[in-house]
Design a protein around this motif. Structure first.
Motif, PDB file in Angstrom:
ATOM      1  N   LEU A 177       0.827  -1.208   0.000  1.00 16.62           N
ATOM      2  CA  LEU A 177       0.000   0.000   0.000  1.00 16.62           C
ATOM      3  C   LEU A 177       0.861   1.258   0.000  1.00 16.62           C
ATOM      4  N   THR A 216       2.316   4.299  -3.227  1.00 14.64           N
ATOM      5  CA  THR A 216       1.822   5.633  -2.868  1.00 14.64           C
ATOM      6  C   THR A 216       2.970   6.608  -2.742  1.00 14.64           C
ATOM      7  N   TYR A 263       4.142   7.498  -6.144  1.00 11.87           N
ATOM      8  CA  TYR A 263       3.201   8.440  -6.767  1.00 11.87           C
ATOM      9  C   TYR A 263       3.393   9.837  -6.206  1.00 11.87           C
ATOM     10  N   ALA A 264       3.513   9.929  -4.865  1.00 13.51           N
ATOM     11  CA  ALA A 264       3.649  11.242  -4.243  1.00 13.51           C
ATOM     12  C   ALA A 264       4.923  11.923  -4.716  1.00 13.51           C
ATOM     13  N   ILE A 290      -4.740  10.076  -4.067  1.00 11.74           N
ATOM     14  CA  ILE A 290      -4.205   8.748  -3.732  1.00 11.74           C
ATOM     15  C   ILE A 290      -3.549   8.726  -2.349  1.00 11.74           C
ATOM     16  N   PRO A 291      -2.613   9.655  -2.039  1.00 11.79           N
ATOM     17  CA  PRO A 291      -2.041   9.611  -0.692  1.00 11.79           C
ATOM     18  C   PRO A 291      -3.102   9.764   0.380  1.00 11.79           C
ATOM     19  N   VAL A 320      -5.026   6.388   0.832  1.00 13.65           N
ATOM     20  CA  VAL A 320      -4.167   5.405   1.503  1.00 13.65           C
ATOM     21  C   VAL A 320      -3.918   5.829   2.945  1.00 13.65           C
ATOM     22  N   LEU A 369      -6.761   5.100   5.164  1.00 13.65           N
ATOM     23  CA  LEU A 369      -6.823   3.664   5.439  1.00 13.65           C
ATOM     24  C   LEU A 369      -5.824   3.287   6.524  1.00 13.65           C
TER      25      LEU A 369
END
Lengths: 113, 326
Positions: free
Chosen positions: A78, A82, A85-86, B192-193, B196, B199
């Motif tokens: 997960l 991420t 991407y960040a 997205i961040p 996530v 979560l």
């Protein structure tokens, strides 16, 4: 017999995972610009993680350790992509254009003169 | 095999340390410090010091990196160029390095059971912990009960450090400053961040509580749990904006946690005195002395956790609030 097969399979996965991490590392050093480099490095986060953790889970067998390894794998799967991407998003927002024509994002090597 | 791995890690540690000294970009230096802490945590773990490894990973690699980055946002990310020769620095470092290398010649072999450190009070702790306190983690027994005064001192150090930082950063700049509104929005446009993060944050806080209350049985305790929970809430502040984090856990609550945690620890000691024992002698807290010890350790660990979590978050918010002023 089945133990031996599981052992071989687990070592195969571990070695393949190690190869993926190695490729990610070489790519991070060798590839020309930022976006291609994080593309290579993200291989470590995904394929490397899956292969190595499944290999280790096969070594652990049906036990609490396997469950813990699965939880860590889920966490890494997960968070790793991420983070990639960040990183890419932050680079894009700060003005680094993904341009296939440019070989390197180091300003000195890209000097037109 | 583990020896080779340890030597590999220590070599990486030296390389990282040299890189930290040599780099002129302070942003890179902060990232390298984080890597240094992570390597150090792995080293501690190899030496079977799981409690210390957990602290180093949570505080060194996690929270201090964020606080360093906040500080860099306030100052600048380039090292100041330095004039003149540095032979005094180099000679001091050289002499100290030679002295330390000389001192290692007298050091006992790693893990030597006859080493003085293992002959002093450690055997007594190992022998008496099952009898007096009856918990599996001897580290927690030593920290919480046998050496409760030291831990009380540490909590008050955290308390004093938090107050010091708040005093320095709480001073307003002379000009009337306007808080920037768009700075406090966090990463609201980054889907997205955020997804996530939403979560993960409950699980991070849950893990922190597990470390807090499982400290008597496994590695962990108040210091680690406080740092982990603070990390979870800092993540929330980064994703949702600082204002939302302050709405979830207001500043008053944070200060209350710092003061309340330290006071709770001291209060347990005073209650022990009122019930006829010595200061921080938990045996008198219950009719069964062993259960009294366990109860005392549980309460003071909660106090430690509250104080550490509150202090780290207060410091983070103090930096972040400073950033919003221009």
């Amino acid at each position: 017999m089945i133990d031996l097969l599981l052992d071989i399979l687990s070592w195969l996965l571990l070695v393949l995972g190690g190869v993926c991490v190695l490729i990610g590392g070489i790519g991070g050093l060798r590839l020309p610009n930022f976006y291609t480099r994080i593309h290579a490095a993200s291989l470590t986060d995904t394929m490397g993680t899956i292969l190595i953790f499944v290999g280790m889970m096969l070594q652990a067998g049906l036990s609490l350790a396997a469950l813990k390894l699965f939880a860590i794998m889920l966490f890494l799967l997960l968070t790793g992509p991420t983070a990639t991407y960040a990183l890419a998003n932050a680079a894009l927002l700060s003005g680094l254009k993904p341009d296939a024509g440019i070989a390197s994002d180091d300003p000195q090597e890209n000097d037109p003169e | 095999m583990i020896f080779i791995f340890a030597v590999f890690l220590l070599t990486l540690l030296v390389i990282t340390a040299i890189a930290i000294v040599r780099t002129e970009d302070l942003f890179v230096a902060v990232m390298l410090t984080s890597i240094f802490s992570l390597l150090m945590a792995a080293n501690f773990f190899i030496l079977d010091a799981a409690d210390v490894a957990l602290t180093e990973a949570a505080v060194g690699a996690g929270v201090t990196t964020v606080i360093f980055l906040c500080a860099l946002a306030l100052t600048g990310d380039r090292e100041k160029p330095r004039q003149g020769s540095r032979w005094i620095t180099f000679s001091t470092v050289g002499v100290l390095a030679l002295l330390i290398i000389y001192a290692t010649f007298d050091k006992p072999r790693l893990g030597d059971p006859d080493a003085p450190v293992h002959q002093h009070v450690a055997p007594w702790y190992l022998e008496k912990t099952p009898e007096y306190i009856d918990i599996p983690n001897v580290v927690t027994a030593i920290l919480g009960s046998f050496r409760g005064y030291d831990t009380l001192g540490e909590v008050f150090v955290v308390f004093a450090a938090c107050i010091g930082v708040l005093f320095i950063l709480g001073v307003r700049p002379p000009r009337k400053a306007v808080a920037l509104s768009d700075k406090s929005k966090g990463l609201r446009h980054h889907l997205i961040p955020q997804v996530v993060g939403r979560l993960l944050i409950p699980f991070i806080v849950l893990f922190g509580l597990y470390v807090q209350f499982h400290g008597e049985y496994g590695p962990g305790g108040g210091f680690q749990a406080g740092a982990i929970i603070a990390t979870g809430i800092i993540l929330y502040a980064l994703l949702e904006g600082e204002a939302n984090a302050l709405r979830a856990v207001p500043r008053k609550v944070l200060l209350g946690m710092v003061v309340g945690g330290a006071m709770l620890y001291g209060a347990v000691g005073v209650v022990c005195m009122l019930m006829g024992g010595a200061f921080l002698d938990y045996s008198v807290l219950a009719s069964d002395p062993v259960f009294g010890q366990q109860l005392g350790i549980l309460i003071i660990e909660a106090g430690v956790g509250m104080a550490v979590c509150g202090a780290l978050l207060s410091i983070f918010h103090a930096f972040a609030a400073r950033e919003g002023l221009s």
